[in-house]
Design a protein around this motif. Structure first.
Motif, PDB file in Angstrom:
ATOM      1  N   LEU A 107       0.862  -1.189   0.000  1.00  0.00           N
ATOM      2  CA  LEU A 107       0.000   0.000   0.000  1.00  0.00           C
ATOM      3  C   LEU A 107       0.888   1.226   0.000  1.00  0.00           C
ATOM      4  CD1 LEU A 107      -2.871  -0.881   2.507  1.00  0.00           C
ATOM      5  CD2 LEU A 107      -3.058  -0.536   0.051  1.00  0.00           C
ATOM      6  N   ASP A 145      -1.420  -9.287  -6.812  1.00  0.00           N
ATOM      7  CA  ASP A 145      -2.810  -9.582  -6.433  1.00  0.00           C
ATOM      8  C   ASP A 145      -2.936 -11.005  -5.900  1.00  0.00           C
ATOM      9  OD1 ASP A 145      -3.771  -7.107  -6.977  1.00  0.00           O
ATOM     10  OD2 ASP A 145      -4.606  -7.590  -8.937  1.00  0.00           O
ATOM     11  N   ARG A 161      -1.480 -11.053  -2.477  1.00  0.00           N
ATOM     12  CA  ARG A 161      -2.346 -10.371  -1.499  1.00  0.00           C
ATOM     13  C   ARG A 161      -3.496 -11.273  -1.054  1.00  0.00           C
ATOM     14  NH1 ARG A 161      -2.614  -4.441  -4.364  1.00  0.00           N
ATOM     15  NH2 ARG A 161      -1.027  -3.408  -3.107  1.00  0.00           N
ATOM     16  N   PHE A 200      -7.584  -3.837   9.342  1.00  0.00           N
ATOM     17  CA  PHE A 200      -7.303  -2.409   9.484  1.00  0.00           C
ATOM     18  C   PHE A 200      -7.729  -1.902  10.861  1.00  0.00           C
ATOM     19  CE2 PHE A 200      -7.098  -2.951   4.995  1.00  0.00           C
ATOM     20  CZ  PHE A 200      -6.145  -2.045   4.580  1.00  0.00           C
ATOM     21  N   TYR A 255     -17.003  -1.986   4.251  1.00  0.00           N
ATOM     22  CA  TYR A 255     -17.599  -1.141   3.217  1.00  0.00           C
ATOM     23  C   TYR A 255     -18.972  -0.663   3.694  1.00  0.00           C
ATOM     24  CZ  TYR A 255     -13.960  -3.668   0.731  1.00  0.00           C
ATOM     25  OH  TYR A 255     -12.764  -4.232   0.373  1.00  0.00           O
ATOM     26  N   GLN A 279     -11.206   2.187   3.510  1.00  0.00           N
ATOM     27  CA  GLN A 279     -11.965   1.197   2.729  1.00  0.00           C
ATOM     28  C   GLN A 279     -11.335   0.971   1.354  1.00  0.00           C
ATOM     29  OE1 GLN A 279     -16.331   1.882   2.808  1.00  0.00           O
ATOM     30  NE2 GLN A 279     -15.957   3.111   4.595  1.00  0.00           N
ATOM     31  N   ASP A 290      -8.099   1.209   0.729  1.00  0.00           N
ATOM     32  CA  ASP A 290      -6.925   0.363   1.004  1.00  0.00           C
ATOM     33  C   ASP A 290      -7.358  -1.091   1.184  1.00  0.00           C
ATOM     34  OD1 ASP A 290      -5.306   2.543   0.868  1.00  0.00           O
ATOM     35  OD2 ASP A 290      -5.065   2.802   3.038  1.00  0.00           O
ATOM     36  N   ALA A 291      -8.482  -1.282   1.906  1.00  0.00           N
ATOM     37  CA  ALA A 291      -8.975  -2.642   2.167  1.00  0.00           C
ATOM     38  C   ALA A 291      -9.325  -3.332   0.847  1.00  0.00           C
ATOM     39  CB  ALA A 291     -10.200  -2.594   3.071  1.00  0.00           C
ATOM     40  N   MET A 292      -9.876  -2.558  -0.077  1.00  0.00           N
ATOM     41  CA  MET A 292     -10.227  -3.111  -1.386  1.00  0.00           C
ATOM     42  C   MET A 292      -8.957  -3.535  -2.125  1.00  0.00           C
ATOM     43  SD  MET A 292     -12.980  -1.173  -3.700  1.00  0.00           S
ATOM     44  CE  MET A 292     -14.349  -1.220  -2.590  1.00  0.00           C
ATOM     45  N   GLU A 293      -7.940  -2.683  -2.022  1.00  0.00           N
ATOM     46  CA  GLU A 293      -6.692  -2.959  -2.726  1.00  0.00           C
ATOM     47  C   GLU A 293      -6.004  -4.210  -2.171  1.00  0.00           C
ATOM     48  OE1 GLU A 293      -4.673   0.700  -3.275  1.00  0.00           O
ATOM     49  OE2 GLU A 293      -3.059  -0.225  -4.435  1.00  0.00           O
ATOM     50  N   VAL A 294      -5.982  -4.353  -0.829  1.00  0.00           N
ATOM     51  CA  VAL A 294      -5.306  -5.539  -0.271  1.00  0.00           C
ATOM     52  C   VAL A 294      -6.127  -6.810  -0.462  1.00  0.00           C
ATOM     53  CG1 VAL A 294      -3.871  -4.328   1.417  1.00  0.00           C
ATOM     54  CG2 VAL A 294      -6.098  -5.157   2.106  1.00  0.00           C
ATOM     55  N   SER A 295      -7.428  -6.664  -0.788  1.00  0.00           N
ATOM     56  CA  SER A 295      -8.180  -7.887  -1.082  1.00  0.00           C
ATOM     57  C   SER A 295      -8.119  -8.181  -2.579  1.00  0.00           C
ATOM     58  CB  SER A 295      -9.631  -7.774  -0.598  1.00  0.00           C
ATOM     59  OG  SER A 295     -10.318  -6.834  -1.377  1.00  0.00           O
ATOM     60  N   ALA A 296      -7.109  -7.620  -3.241  1.00  0.00           N
ATOM     61  CA  ALA A 296      -6.801  -7.895  -4.654  1.00  0.00           C
ATOM     62  C   ALA A 296      -7.907  -7.435  -5.608  1.00  0.00           C
ATOM     63  CB  ALA A 296      -6.494  -9.377  -4.863  1.00  0.00           C
ATOM     64  N   THR A 297      -8.665  -6.414  -5.195  1.00  0.00           N
ATOM     65  CA  THR A 297      -9.640  -5.808  -6.108  1.00  0.00           C
ATOM     66  C   THR A 297      -9.056  -4.480  -6.574  1.00  0.00           C
ATOM     67  OG1 THR A 297     -11.465  -6.792  -4.916  1.00  0.00           O
ATOM     68  CG2 THR A 297     -12.004  -4.891  -6.266  1.00  0.00           C
TER      69      THR A 297
END
Lengths: 263, 278
Positions: free
Chosen positions: A72, A96, A99, A106, A112, B147, B149-156
């Protein structure tokens, strides 16, 4: 990648010299934001099946460090090797894939807001290259919610959940992809002592059930005592001390003592 | 008697003024540097959005959700605005046209005004406020609460999931909203004409559209796609690049509205010039 290491695990392993597989290797990591040096030559290894606690004052660079591990944030120099892959030289598609093996909890939970608990949990599965059937998705969601003890919250929106529930659901969302590595960013911050203890116990249960290697960023000493197999203390972007819980609790160093409530 | 200023005081004063001028220049340089950096980042953002739009993995479900959110939920506001616009335009123009003995021109004049200019611009400005600020605040809040960042680390790919879907939805929904606002505007105009007169809707409709041709509708419709793209891009850019504090959410929402509104006016100016040349 294997290395001979000796550390004393306070809760899980009591061996003093064990051959363990390295899952994350960080070497000589430097990162600055403008003129402010955040990471100054950090090096450490995370071994298979261990809970490594990274302890330190706010602003000492702990969260930045784990964000570098999942890319990140990008370090200015140094290298990070995750499960045998050098993440600086990795392609986007391989990153990806990597990951998907890492669960990241977090500090804020990062659920979401526009989705309910079910949709939050389904999100990583529906975006996985491996296509899950509707039945499989349903089973996975039910299973992880049972693991964190919140099956009853399946149709709630994040705004309807308490701080502890949000952390648990967020944990469930990371567990749904069966991670091999867990990164916890201050998992107990902002929670009451009872809920904090429940989350700490849950971290240990996850480690037992999923056999994960975990990095736990915290400054909550109760959480450290419950979860730590090994501790790294960070100070001003560098590693101040590395050792077992006993090493830290018996240390005469005033800075270390200030964390363990002896001053 | 003339006051004599000692030379050292004059030198001191000149030095102070020079320093003040130098500092002001540096401040201006910093501001200008910031503007150019922002402009360069926005260009990169637009390029990336364009590239990701044509990638194979398009998020259809999220795109449809955004279309519903932007289109359907803006409908009552746009309908009311369009209706009032037509009504007011008719009430204001009627006495003047009576003075000139050109009252029969009223339906055509109002229809052309609404279709060519008022409908697209007023709808776009309202959408800049409603949709632009909504996107800016939503993405800004997602950035602040990690949120994205969370999307990015879940490979989306958060860019594909959040940005592309919103920009395309705004680009396609605003022309539809404009057409709806135009229709409501003409209906409002008929109501306005009937406040002090008596004319059937069919007759009014025929009189209105006898003056409108394809060349009035198409350029107006084409520019609305650009209005939509501008609103979507600015909202997404400001929200996606919001800072880390909660204050950033407000700043992102506010900047989205201000910049998108300004760009809508500029795009309109360019579009009018191009249409005029053709």
């Amino acid at each position: 990648m294997k290395e001979l290491t000796n550390y004393t695990a306070s809760t899980a392993n009591s061996s003093t010299s064990t051959e363990r597989e390295i899952v994350i290797s960080v070497s000589n990591l430097y990162l600055s934001f403008g003129s402010q040096a955040v990471l100054q030559g950090i090096s450490f290894n995370l071994y298979q099946g261990e809970n490594l606690v990274i302890l330190g004052k706010s602003g000492s660079g702990k969260s930045v460090l784990i964000k570098c591990i999942v890319q990140l944030l990008k370090a200015q120099s140094g290298s990070i090797n995750v499960m045998g892959e050098n993440i600086d030289a990795i392609t986007n598609s391989n990153l990806d894939e990597l990951r998907k093996k890492i669960g990241f909890l977090f500090q804020s939970g990062a659920l979401y807001d526009s989705m309910n608990v079910r949709e939050n949990l389904e999100f990583p599965l529906r975006r996985n290259k491996r296509k899950y059937t509707e039945q499989e998705i349903k089973e996975h969601v039910t299973l992880v919610l049972e693991r964190v003890g919140l099956l009853s919250a399946i149709d709630k929106m994040p705004a309807q959940l308490s701080g502890g529930m949000r952390k648990r659901i967020s944990l469930a969302r990371t567990l749904i992809i069966d991670p091999q590595i867990m990164l916890y960013d201050e998992p107990t911050t902002g929670l009451d002592p009872v809920t904090s203890n429940e989350i700490s116990q849950l971290i240990n249960q996850i480690q037992d059930q999923y056999k994960t290697a975990s990095i736990i960023i915290t400054h909550d000493i109760a959480c450290v005592r419950t979860t730590a197999h090994r501790i790294l203390l960070m100070h001003e972007g560098a590693i101040y001390k590395e050792g077992s819980l006993i090493d830290f609790e018996t240390s005469d160093d005033p800075f270390i003592q200030s964390f363990f409530g002896k001053l | 008697m003339k006051k004599i200023i000692p030379i050292h005081k004059a030198v001191e004063f000149a030095a102070k003024q020079s320093m003040r001028l130098a500092n002001k220049t540096l401040e201006k340089k910093e501001i200008m540097g910031g503007i150019f950096t922002d402009l360069a980042n926005f260009t990169l953002f637009v390029t990336r959005t364009f590239r990701e739009t044509f990638s194979r993995e398009f998020e259809v479900k999220e795109f449809l959700r955004q279309c519903f959110h932007m289109g359907n939920k803006s409908l009552p506001l746009i309908a009311l605005t369009g209706f009032i616009l037509g009504l007011v335009l008719t009430i204001q123009s009627r006495p003047m046209l009576i003075d000139f003995g050109a009252i029969t021109m009223l339906p055509g004049m109002v229809a052309i005004s609404i279709i060519r200019e008022m409908g697209p611009v007023i709808t776009a400005l309202i959408c800049a406020g409603k949709i632009g600020s909504g996107i800016g605040a939503e993405l800004g809040s997602m950035r602040v609460t990690e949120q994205i960042d969370a999307m990015e680390v879940s490979a989306t790919n958060p860019f594909r999931y959040l940005i592309v879907t919103r920009v395309i939805a705004a680009t396609l929904m605003i022309p539809l909203l404009v057409l709806f606002a135009d229709a409501m505007g003409i209906f409002g105009s008929w109501i306005g004409a009937n406040l002090k007169g008596d004319v059937s809707f069919t007759l009014y409709y025929h009189q209105a559209f006898s003056k409108v041709d394809f060349g009035d509708l198409m350029p107006a419709l084409i520019k609305t796609f650009f209005f939509g793209a501008v609103i979507g891009l600015v909202g997404c850019y400001k929200g996606y690049h919001a800072g880390r504090g909660t204050e950033s959410v407000g700043i992102a929402a506010n900047a989205s509205v201000v910049i998108a509104s300004l760009l809508v006016i500029i795009v309109d100016l360019v579009a009018v010039q191009i249409t005029d040349m053709l």
